[in-house]
Write a protein that holds these residues in place. Sequence first.
Motif, PDB file in Angstrom:
ATOM      1  N   HIS A  90      26.490   2.930 -23.271  1.00  0.00           N
ATOM      2  CA  HIS A  90      27.704   2.510 -22.574  1.00  0.00           C
ATOM      3  C   HIS A  90      27.773   0.992 -22.480  1.00  0.00           C
ATOM      4  N   ILE A  91      28.997   0.504 -22.284  1.00  0.00           N
ATOM      5  CA  ILE A  91      29.265  -0.925 -22.132  1.00  0.00           C
ATOM      6  C   ILE A  91      30.101  -1.110 -20.874  1.00  0.00           C
ATOM      7  N   VAL A  92      29.705  -2.056 -20.042  1.00  0.00           N
ATOM      8  CA  VAL A  92      30.435  -2.333 -18.810  1.00  0.00           C
ATOM      9  C   VAL A  92      30.982  -3.759 -18.858  1.00  0.00           C
ATOM     10  N   VAL A  93      32.278  -3.897 -18.586  1.00  0.00           N
ATOM     11  CA  VAL A  93      32.884  -5.224 -18.433  1.00  0.00           C
ATOM     12  C   VAL A  93      33.589  -5.270 -17.086  1.00  0.00           C
ATOM     13  N   THR A  94      33.579  -6.419 -16.462  1.00  0.00           N
ATOM     14  CA  THR A  94      34.224  -6.569 -15.158  1.00  0.00           C
ATOM     15  C   THR A  94      35.646  -7.088 -15.331  1.00  0.00           C
ATOM     16  N   GLU A  95      36.406  -7.018 -14.259  1.00  0.00           N
ATOM     17  CA  GLU A  95      37.768  -7.573 -14.255  1.00  0.00           C
ATOM     18  C   GLU A  95      37.729  -9.053 -14.621  1.00  0.00           C
ATOM     19  N   VAL A  96      36.759  -9.769 -14.077  1.00  0.00           N
ATOM     20  CA  VAL A  96      36.605 -11.198 -14.385  1.00  0.00           C
ATOM     21  C   VAL A  96      36.293 -11.398 -15.861  1.00  0.00           C
ATOM     22  N   LEU A 145      49.001   1.375 -15.950  1.00  0.00           N
ATOM     23  CA  LEU A 145      48.699   2.388 -16.959  1.00  0.00           C
ATOM     24  C   LEU A 145      47.339   3.029 -16.706  1.00  0.00           C
ATOM     25  N   ARG A 146      47.145   4.146 -17.375  1.00  0.00           N
ATOM     26  CA  ARG A 146      45.861   4.840 -17.385  1.00  0.00           C
ATOM     27  C   ARG A 146      45.385   4.895 -18.834  1.00  0.00           C
ATOM     28  N   PRO A 147      44.197   4.384 -19.133  1.00  0.00           N
ATOM     29  CA  PRO A 147      43.722   4.410 -20.513  1.00  0.00           C
ATOM     30  C   PRO A 147      43.349   5.818 -20.956  1.00  0.00           C
ATOM     31  N   ARG A 148      43.256   6.003 -22.249  1.00  0.00           N
ATOM     32  CA  ARG A 148      42.849   7.286 -22.813  1.00  0.00           C
ATOM     33  C   ARG A 148      41.429   7.635 -22.375  1.00  0.00           C
ATOM     34  N   THR A 149      41.204   8.882 -22.017  1.00  0.00           N
ATOM     35  CA  THR A 149      39.870   9.371 -21.706  1.00  0.00           C
ATOM     36  C   THR A 149      39.623  10.631 -22.529  1.00  0.00           C
ATOM     37  N   HIS A 150      38.448  11.227 -22.365  1.00  0.00           N
ATOM     38  CA  HIS A 150      38.140  12.446 -23.129  1.00  0.00           C
ATOM     39  C   HIS A 150      39.006  13.624 -22.703  1.00  0.00           C
ATOM     40  N   SER A 151      39.614  13.528 -21.509  1.00  0.00           N
ATOM     41  CA  SER A 151      40.377  14.669 -20.987  1.00  0.00           C
ATOM     42  C   SER A 151      41.880  14.425 -20.906  1.00  0.00           C
ATOM     43  N   GLN A 152      42.343  13.196 -21.129  1.00  0.00           N
ATOM     44  CA  GLN A 152      43.782  12.941 -21.050  1.00  0.00           C
ATOM     45  C   GLN A 152      44.178  11.803 -21.979  1.00  0.00           C
ATOM     46  N   PRO A 153      45.426  11.812 -22.461  1.00  0.00           N
ATOM     47  CA  PRO A 153      45.902  10.729 -23.320  1.00  0.00           C
ATOM     48  C   PRO A 153      46.229   9.491 -22.488  1.00  0.00           C
ATOM     49  N   LYS A 193      34.234  -3.356 -33.594  1.00  0.00           N
ATOM     50  CA  LYS A 193      32.990  -3.832 -34.182  1.00  0.00           C
ATOM     51  C   LYS A 193      32.445  -5.033 -33.419  1.00  0.00           C
ATOM     52  N   TRP A 194      31.137  -5.079 -33.324  1.00  0.00           N
ATOM     53  CA  TRP A 194      30.435  -6.223 -32.733  1.00  0.00           C
ATOM     54  C   TRP A 194      29.345  -6.577 -33.720  1.00  0.00           C
ATOM     55  N   GLU A 195      29.662  -7.494 -34.611  1.00  0.00           N
ATOM     56  CA  GLU A 195      28.832  -7.873 -35.748  1.00  0.00           C
ATOM     57  C   GLU A 195      28.411  -6.650 -36.544  1.00  0.00           C
ATOM     58  N   ASP A 196      27.134  -6.292 -36.555  1.00  0.00           N
ATOM     59  CA  ASP A 196      26.655  -5.181 -37.371  1.00  0.00           C
ATOM     60  C   ASP A 196      26.640  -3.854 -36.624  1.00  0.00           C
ATOM     61  N   ILE A 197      27.365  -3.769 -35.512  1.00  0.00           N
ATOM     62  CA  ILE A 197      27.443  -2.524 -34.751  1.00  0.00           C
ATOM     63  C   ILE A 197      28.902  -2.075 -34.689  1.00  0.00           C
ATOM     64  N   LYS A 198      29.143  -0.825 -35.079  1.00  0.00           N
ATOM     65  CA  LYS A 198      30.480  -0.237 -34.976  1.00  0.00           C
ATOM     66  C   LYS A 198      30.464   0.763 -33.823  1.00  0.00           C
ATOM     67  N   PHE A 199      31.308   0.507 -32.826  1.00  0.00           N
ATOM     68  CA  PHE A 199      31.370   1.358 -31.645  1.00  0.00           C
ATOM     69  C   PHE A 199      32.537   2.331 -31.741  1.00  0.00           C
ATOM     70  N   SER A 200      32.280   3.581 -31.413  1.00  0.00           N
ATOM     71  CA  SER A 200      33.320   4.600 -31.299  1.00  0.00           C
ATOM     72  C   SER A 200      33.440   4.972 -29.823  1.00  0.00           C
ATOM     73  N   ILE A 201      34.616   4.733 -29.245  1.00  0.00           N
ATOM     74  CA  ILE A 201      34.810   4.969 -27.813  1.00  0.00           C
ATOM     75  C   ILE A 201      35.044   6.455 -27.559  1.00  0.00           C
ATOM     76  N   LYS A 202      34.165   7.061 -26.775  1.00  0.00           N
ATOM     77  CA  LYS A 202      34.266   8.485 -26.469  1.00  0.00           C
ATOM     78  C   LYS A 202      34.912   8.744 -25.116  1.00  0.00           C
ATOM     79  N   MET A 231      32.101   4.612 -22.617  1.00  0.00           N
ATOM     80  CA  MET A 231      31.055   5.490 -23.123  1.00  0.00           C
ATOM     81  C   MET A 231      31.196   5.510 -24.639  1.00  0.00           C
ATOM     82  N   VAL A 232      30.141   5.150 -25.348  1.00  0.00           N
ATOM     83  CA  VAL A 232      30.280   4.942 -26.783  1.00  0.00           C
ATOM     84  C   VAL A 232      29.199   5.656 -27.593  1.00  0.00           C
ATOM     85  N   GLU A 233      29.564   5.910 -28.838  1.00  0.00           N
ATOM     86  CA  GLU A 233      28.600   6.212 -29.885  1.00  0.00           C
ATOM     87  C   GLU A 233      28.653   5.031 -30.837  1.00  0.00           C
TER      88      GLU A 233
END
Length: 252
Positions: free
Chosen positions: A97-103, A170-178, A214-223, A235-237
Amino acid sequence: MQDEHNLEEKVLSQGAEMMVSQALDEVEKIDINVETDLFKILQGQADGVSFAGKGLVIQDDIRVQEIKLQTDSIDINPFSALFGKIEFNESVNAIGHIVVTEVDINRALTSDLIRTQMQNLELNVDGEIVSFEPQKIQVFLPGEGKIECRGRVLLKEIGNTRPFAYTALLRPRTHSQPAMLESFNCTEGEGVSIELVTALMQKAKELMNIKVFKWEDIKFSIKDIKVEIGSLTLMVEANVKQIPSSLTELSL
């Protein structure tokens, strides 16, 4: 034997930590653990790599509050590994997982990297191309799974350029809702046509439905995405080609 095993892991892990730390502009904490032993190293194998970091800053204005990744078993270059450097022979899969703050988000929105990517976005409004240039964007994370955006843009229509300001919830896409837009209001300017609002909503939908970055040599898929008060967790793969060495590009 156990001490020898710990020493091998320690040497490799510290080498990887040093490589990544030197490439970052700032880092509060970083912890990389390579799970292996001398016999596996000689065979070019490792049981996995765990990567955890806090307060990672890339290019001055791109900051990640927290990142955690755990790979599955990997094939490594045994010769590089003997000298404390981890190089993957094949890309590996990871979860985390990756966490970013509002700031963090608002800091990134003012960065040259993000501003360059957002200049002169184009909309197709009933067959006519209308571009808009973001002047200011602020994001607020009030909790309850919601994201509030406040912004000001320059609308460039045929023969006319005018300012336009808005607020959106808005509400972002999640695994259970668009992805869902709860509200959209004009706060400055003469208002906009229904056709333009429709085109804006389509563009917003495209942005909110981005599933891979993508973050350089890492490709993240948001789950999944979790929005709490003041923070957003992805939450990522991930598919990792190499442990990042320069961390200088962030792209969609």
